[in-house]
Design a protein around this motif. Structure first.
Motif, PDB file in Angstrom:
ATOM      1  N   ALA A   1      36.529  78.478  78.853  1.00  0.00           N
ATOM      2  CA  ALA A   1      36.365  76.994  78.568  1.00  0.00           C
ATOM      3  C   ALA A   1      37.839  76.359  78.775  1.00  0.00           C
ATOM      4  O   ALA A   1      37.878  75.191  79.277  1.00  0.00           O
TER       5      ALA A   1
ATOM      6  N   THR B   1      38.363  73.540  81.581  1.00  0.00           N
ATOM      7  CA  THR B   1      38.945  72.168  81.076  1.00  0.00           C
ATOM      8  C   THR B   1      40.034  71.670  81.687  1.00  0.00           C
ATOM      9  O   THR B   1      40.309  70.777  82.222  1.00  0.00           O
TER      10      THR B   1
ATOM     11  N   ALA C   1      33.484  70.193  83.461  1.00  0.00           N
ATOM     12  CA  ALA C   1      33.505  69.877  82.243  1.00  0.00           C
ATOM     13  C   ALA C   1      32.132  70.414  81.471  1.00  0.00           C
ATOM     14  O   ALA C   1      32.255  70.560  80.371  1.00  0.00           O
ATOM     15  N   TRP C   2      31.000  70.222  82.401  1.00  0.00           N
ATOM     16  CA  TRP C   2      29.764  70.631  81.734  1.00  0.00           C
ATOM     17  C   TRP C   2      29.841  72.339  81.660  1.00  0.00           C
ATOM     18  O   TRP C   2      29.439  72.765  80.436  1.00  0.00           O
TER      19      TRP C   2
ATOM     20  N   ALA D   1      31.965  72.726  78.356  1.00  0.00           N
ATOM     21  CA  ALA D   1      31.379  72.420  77.047  1.00  0.00           C
ATOM     22  C   ALA D   1      30.499  73.692  76.543  1.00  0.00           C
ATOM     23  O   ALA D   1      30.232  74.111  75.586  1.00  0.00           O
ATOM     24  N   LYS D   2      29.977  74.202  77.801  1.00  0.00           N
ATOM     25  CA  LYS D   2      28.749  75.459  77.501  1.00  0.00           C
ATOM     26  C   LYS D   2      29.575  76.598  77.098  1.00  0.00           C
ATOM     27  O   LYS D   2      29.131  77.244  76.066  1.00  0.00           O
TER      28      LYS D   2
ATOM     29  N   TYR E   1      32.501  76.607  75.321  1.00  0.00           N
ATOM     30  CA  TYR E   1      33.059  76.258  73.824  1.00  0.00           C
ATOM     31  C   TYR E   1      31.831  76.605  73.078  1.00  0.00           C
ATOM     32  O   TYR E   1      32.078  76.896  71.758  1.00  0.00           O
TER      33      TYR E   1
END
Length: 116
Positions: free
Chosen positions: A8, A12, A45-46, A49-50, A52
């Protein structure tokens, strides 16, 4: 740190880099080229987020397993019955008479009555 967190953080960083490239391309003579890095930044970014979310879920599962093992795991010194110490502390006569009378097999044989 789980592998999800490392992934992640990498995603990022990639999304941030793509956003910077898109911002630079938006200020040049061909701002239409900024669409591609914006799309890639959104995908990164998607994915971040997954990952994280997966990291958080792994931490929650680990904590639940730790708590479940600590309740009554192997080698637990906690008695299964919280009143077991009370029942083993004195004989039945001493318990009924509040410590004034004891059976011959009583391990304590001490008078616990305040009247004596």
């Amino acid at each position: 740190m789980t592998h999800y967190l490392r992934s992640a953080r990498s995603l990022t960083a990639g999304a941030t880099l793509c956003s910077g490239i898109a911002a630079y391309l938006a200020t040049t003579d061909t701002p239409l080229l900024a669409v591609v890095p914006v799309y890639v930044a959104g995908l990164l970014a998607w994915g971040a987020a997954k990952d994280y979310g997966h990291h958080h879920q792994a931490l929650v599962e680990h904590e639940q397993a730790r708590r479940a093992a600590a309740v009554h795991g192997p080698g637990s010194t906690r008695p299964p019955d919280p009143t077991a110490e009370l029942h083993a502390a004195c004989c039945a006569e001493g318990f009924v008479s509040r410590g004034a009378d004891h059976e011959p097999t009583c391990p304590t044989r001490t008078t616990r009555s305040s009247a004596a």
